[in-house]
Scaffold this motif. Structure first.
Motif, PDB file in Angstrom:
ATOM      1  N   PRO A  13      34.657  46.457  47.808  1.00  0.00           N
ATOM      2  CA  PRO A  13      34.908  47.878  48.060  1.00  0.00           C
ATOM      3  C   PRO A  13      34.253  48.408  49.325  1.00  0.00           C
ATOM      4  CG  PRO A  13      33.437  47.568  46.161  1.00  0.00           C
ATOM      5  CD  PRO A  13      34.002  46.225  46.507  1.00  0.00           C
TER       6      PRO A  13
ATOM      7  N   THR B 282      45.470  47.706  49.548  1.00  0.00           N
ATOM      8  CA  THR B 282      44.212  48.453  49.559  1.00  0.00           C
ATOM      9  C   THR B 282      43.512  48.338  48.214  1.00  0.00           C
ATOM     10  OG1 THR B 282      45.151  50.003  51.179  1.00  0.00           O
ATOM     11  CG2 THR B 282      43.153  50.692  50.023  1.00  0.00           C
TER      12      THR B 282
ATOM     13  N   MET C  90      39.867  46.664  47.674  1.00  0.00           N
ATOM     14  CA  MET C  90      38.848  47.530  47.073  1.00  0.00           C
ATOM     15  C   MET C  90      38.226  46.887  45.844  1.00  0.00           C
ATOM     16  SD  MET C  90      40.523  51.339  47.205  1.00  0.00           S
ATOM     17  CE  MET C  90      39.231  52.045  46.195  1.00  0.00           C
TER      18      MET C  90
END
Length: 270
Positions: free
Chosen positions: A188, A180, A184
């Motif tokens: 993002p 993640t 990101m």
């Protein structure tokens, strides 16, 4: 750190398909290293794009090539975007190849490279479900084509350990903090942190049944309701940026070692 596809040294100077056939013919073949990323299109929980694994391969290799010497005889192929993701079937968005199909695709690519005179290939994998298959295929390609075949799984290099909790290092194997954070930091707006879950499997406290030692076969539904294994809520852009730079350096170092390595040196009688 902004990720933009097809910009940077990986794409402007080392992207194999941008060469003409005359330019390919002029590449010194004996020590040229061809990099074939293999990713996946599969569910990564409610918060992440199904392109996560393939995107991560592109992001990390983009950074790795920035850290390579300009003159390095190392060439990047487009990623195979689909992998063997059968363990995620039943979750929306998962697109999988069968083991036989992926094996055939990888072998055909290797044979094509061999016919063009290349001698070294590295399979860079960013999806755990491909690992066993690609390890086996490395040897099959070696037997079939004579290519020196190398394997690299960035996720196994430990490049994110500094930023992960002990539990995450042990069980954060899918769509957790590391993946993640990496996505990101690159894109993002592709991540929906408002629905990021935390879920870990209740794996046994056992020397022989640990999740990472592959002692038992599992599919994602055996481990998780959300489709993840890890804590996505702790991911940050800053961690992802730091991880990308760290992994980029490790991958660049590995590629240079592969490119310089001569298989003939393995036998002492030569």
């Amino acid at each position: 750190m902004a990720y933009s596809r097809y910009t940077g040294k990986a794409w402007d100077r080392h992207f194999f398909p941008r060469l003409s056939k005359l330019e390919v013919a002029e590449v010194p073949k004996e020590d040229a290293l061809i990099v074939l990323p293999v990713g996946a299109v599969e569910q990564h929980g409610p918060h992440m794009p199904v392109f996560t694994d393939t995107l991560i391969s592109e992001v990390l290799l983009t950074e790795a090539f920035e850290q390579l010497p300009d003159e390095a005889n190392i060439w990047l192929l487009p990623a195979i975007p689909y992998g063997k993701s059968t363990e995620h079937l039943g979750h929306p968005g998962t697109i999988t190849l069968s083991a036989m199909t992926l094996m055939a695709v990888v072998m055909d690519i290797a044979k094509s490279l061999s016919r063009s005179g290349f001698r070294k290939l590295v399979l860079v994998n960013t999806h755990g479900g491909n690992t066993d298959l690609l390890n086996m295929m490395g040897r099959e390609i070696r037997i079939e084509t004579g290519l020196a075949v190398f394997r690299l799984d960035p996720g196994g290099l430990g490049g994110a350990d500094e930023w992960l909790t002990p539990l995450e290092k042990q069980a954060g194997i899918h769509a957790g903090d590391m993946e993640t954070s990496l996505v990101m930091s690159a894109l993002p707006h592709w991540v929906h942190m408002e629905v990021a879950p935390t879920e870990y499997p209740n794996y046994p406290e056992s020397r022989y049944l640990g999740l990472r030692n592959r002692a038992f076969a599992w599919v994602m539904d055996d481990l998780s309701e959300s489709g993840i294994s890890g804590d996505a809520t702790t991911a940050t852009i800053a961690k992802g940026q730091a991880m990308t730079i760290r992994y980029g350096a490790m991958i660049a170092e590995a590629l240079l070692e592969f490119q310089a390595f001569d298989m003939k040196t393995l036998r002492l009688d030569r």
